[in-house]
Write a protein that holds these residues in place. Structure first.
Motif, mmCIF file in Angstrom:
data_model
loop_
_atom_site.group_PDB
_atom_site.id
_atom_site.type_symbol
_atom_site.label_atom_id
_atom_site.label_comp_id
_atom_site.label_asym_id
_atom_site.label_seq_id
_atom_site.Cartn_x
_atom_site.Cartn_y
_atom_site.Cartn_z
ATOM 1 N N GLN A 68 -25.142 -19.841 42.721
ATOM 2 C CA GLN A 68 -24.942 -21.189 42.168
ATOM 3 C C GLN A 68 -25.772 -22.177 42.950
ATOM 4 O O GLN A 68 -25.766 -22.164 44.179
ATOM 5 N N LYS A 69 -26.533 -22.992 42.230
ATOM 6 C CA LYS A 69 -27.378 -23.975 42.901
ATOM 7 C C LYS A 69 -27.673 -25.141 41.965
ATOM 8 O O LYS A 69 -28.032 -24.927 40.803
ATOM 9 N N ASN A 70 -27.480 -26.351 42.479
ATOM 10 C CA ASN A 70 -27.800 -27.573 41.744
ATOM 11 C C ASN A 70 -27.179 -27.621 40.349
ATOM 12 O O ASN A 70 -27.810 -28.040 39.375
ATOM 13 N N GLY A 71 -25.921 -27.142 40.254
ATOM 14 C CA GLY A 71 -25.217 -27.234 38.978
ATOM 15 C C GLY A 71 -25.520 -26.124 38.002
ATOM 16 O O GLY A 71 -25.045 -26.156 36.851
ATOM 17 N N ASP A 72 -26.314 -25.144 38.406
ATOM 18 C CA ASP A 72 -26.599 -23.978 37.552
ATOM 19 C C ASP A 72 -25.993 -22.733 38.182
ATOM 20 O O ASP A 72 -26.142 -22.500 39.384
ATOM 21 N N ALA A 75 -21.958 -6.509 28.841
ATOM 22 C CA ALA A 75 -21.972 -5.927 30.183
ATOM 23 C C ALA A 75 -23.391 -5.644 30.648
ATOM 24 O O ALA A 75 -24.233 -5.172 29.871
ATOM 25 N N ASN A 76 -23.657 -5.954 31.902
ATOM 26 C CA ASN A 76 -24.946 -5.759 32.580
ATOM 27 C C ASN A 76 -25.974 -6.842 32.260
ATOM 28 O O ASN A 76 -27.095 -6.789 32.779
ATOM 29 N N TYR A 77 -25.601 -7.814 31.408
ATOM 30 C CA TYR A 77 -26.470 -8.974 31.215
ATOM 31 C C TYR A 77 -26.392 -9.860 32.464
ATOM 32 O O TYR A 77 -25.412 -9.864 33.197
ATOM 33 N N ARG A 78 -27.441 -10.641 32.654
ATOM 34 C CA ARG A 78 -27.421 -11.684 33.673
ATOM 35 C C ARG A 78 -27.777 -12.971 32.942
ATOM 36 O O ARG A 78 -28.859 -13.072 32.352
ATOM 37 N N VAL A 79 -26.880 -13.953 32.968
ATOM 38 C CA VAL A 79 -27.107 -15.183 32.215
ATOM 39 C C VAL A 79 -26.959 -16.390 33.130
ATOM 40 O O VAL A 79 -26.278 -16.347 34.154
ATOM 41 N N THR A 80 -27.610 -17.475 32.733
ATOM 42 C CA THR A 80 -27.512 -18.737 33.461
ATOM 43 C C THR A 80 -26.784 -19.748 32.592
ATOM 44 O O THR A 80 -27.040 -19.842 31.382
ATOM 45 N N THR A 81 -25.876 -20.511 33.210
ATOM 46 C CA THR A 81 -25.152 -21.551 32.495
ATOM 47 C C THR A 81 -24.852 -22.689 33.456
ATOM 48 O O THR A 81 -25.021 -22.553 34.671
ATOM 49 N N LYS A 82 -24.403 -23.812 32.928
ATOM 50 C CA LYS A 82 -24.071 -24.950 33.760
ATOM 51 C C LYS A 82 -22.702 -24.736 34.421
ATOM 52 O O LYS A 82 -21.776 -24.245 33.797
ATOM 53 N N GLY A 83 -22.617 -25.127 35.682
ATOM 54 C CA GLY A 83 -21.351 -25.011 36.389
ATOM 55 C C GLY A 83 -21.555 -25.001 37.886
ATOM 56 O O GLY A 83 -22.678 -24.760 38.367
#
Length: 402
Positions: A332-336, A382-390
């Motif tokens: 987690q970095k800078n809201g992502d 499963a096994n995906y890598r995703v980016t979201t806000k948080g």
């Protein structure tokens, strides 16, 4: 006042890290082929695990608790010397031969006696102490009064407080070997005690007679899961040195959640022992992970002597949970946030986050991007890598209500 130790399971390196981050004082792992679980560590991963744990002031114990045969000793001495170089803090042993060899070649490493040794009385505890054992994991088949009596001896005592229980005295069982050729005493139990059974009369082989227990089937050999969360203060007062959680084969979600709950209970008790009150939210949290129906085992008395014996310990095979484990926060970095997906994760659904400090929060994902393709996706598997806000911290657990 020194706190009782919280000892959590580490089925692999990832689970070890979550046990550490969620509050364990020590973790235990399987040592290669010498452990009673198939999920054992290589020497390389043991070293990585020890380094990570020690960085967080957490100890690591390696289980070499098989019932050894002559062939097991061929490479054992060499293995023990290599294991000692990893910085391991203690060895968990059941077999007297393994104990003897370990004391000869690795005398500086403390020895903890496995529950497989079935210590049920003070004289046995003293016997093992005289053999060089520093701590004894007591058999599960003991009452609180018996635990307290044994804990008066000069050796440290450790008890299981949570997790699966075995039909036999702490695992000494041959059912799996007999029925499936899978050796339960070498870490490969098939758990035939949890199967469903019917009675068949020899002259009427096509007729099955149900052994009534509940509306579904009988589970004469299937035990419930142990949960002694409400008895933590009593065990501390009894003089226990370490509270142990079963579950090296359980999920990462289980390890993090159960460790977090027992961490909170222990800390709350020591904060003010005289005014300690058990919070029902702790029990509710334990209900969120996959488990068989909970019981208190033998802690308040021998179930075989109770009128409700079957209901206290035996139960149907069904597993229960109130949450589905969906993902972890990898960074987690800078809201992502970068999420490592474990099960189907969808946009807009109401999610729950368990953070390493034990707090729960709710949120929903508005958008998420597949890190491999760079595409915005509606759901991830499963096994995906995703980016979201948080901004939830690394190692947070994401789940949803079932």
């Amino acid at each position: 006042m020194s706190k009782v130790e919280l000892l959590s399971p580490a089925g692999n390196l990832e689970k070890l890290k979550y046990a550490v981050i969620y509050g364990a004082d020590a973790v235990y792992l399987g040592a290669d082929k010498y452990s009673l679980r198939s999920s054992s560590f290589s020497l390389e991963d043991i070293k990585k695990g020890v380094d990570f744990a020690h960085k967080h002031q957490v100890k690591v114990y390696a289980a070499l608790n098989i019932f050894a045969k002559n062939t097991d000793f061929k490479d054992l001495e060499s293995y023990l010397k290599k294991l000692a170089k990893t910085g391991i803090d203690a060895l968990i042993i059941a077999d007297p031969g393994v104990l003897s060899l370990t004391l000869r070649c690795c005398s500086r490493i403390p020895i903890h006696l496995s529950t497989q040794a079935n210590v049920t009385n003070g004289q046995s505890a003293l016997f093992w102490a005289n053999q060089g054992v520093k701590r004894i994991t007591l058999a599960r088949e003991l009452t609180l009064e018996e635990i307290a009596e044994i804990s008066k001896t000069l050796v440290q005592t450790e008890v299981f407080v949570h997790g699966a229980m075995c039909l036999s005295y702490s695992g000494r069982c041959y059912l799996s070997n007999y029925m499936t050729a899978r050796d339960s005493n070498s870490g490969d139990c098939a758990h035939p005690c949890r199967w469903e059974y019917s009675l068949i009369e020899r002259k009427r082989p096509k007729e099955k007679f149900p052994l009534e227990f509940d509306s579904r089937n009988t589970y004469l050999l299937s035990s419930k899961d142990l949960c002694l969360a409400k008895y933590v203060p009593d065990l501390i007062k009894a003089g226990i040195k370490s509270l142990k959680i079963e579950g090296r084969m359980k999920s990462l979600h289980y390890v993090a959640t159960v460790t977090s709950v027992y961490r909170q209970i222990i800390d709350e008790y020591y904060n003010n022992p005289d005014k300690f009150v058990f919070k029902e939210q702790w029990q509710e949290e334990l209900e969120k992970v996959s488990h068989r129906k909970y019981c208190q085992g033998f802690i308040v008395g021998n179930p075989s002597q109770a009128s409700t014996a079957a209901g206290m310990v035996r139960g149907k095979l069904s597993y229960y949970k109130s949450r589905d484990f969906l993902a972890t926060v990898a960074s987690q970095k800078n809201g992502d946030m970068s999420l490592e997906v474990k099960n189907k994760l969808e946009k807009k659904e109401l999610l729950e986050v368990l953070t390493p400090n034990g707090s729960n929060h709710q949120f929903a994902i508005d958008t998420m991007t597949d890190e491999k393709s760079g595409l915005v996706v509606e759901c991830a598997h499963a096994n995906y890598r995703v980016t979201t806000k948080g901004s939830w911290p690394k190692y947070s657990i994401i789940r949803k209500k079932v």
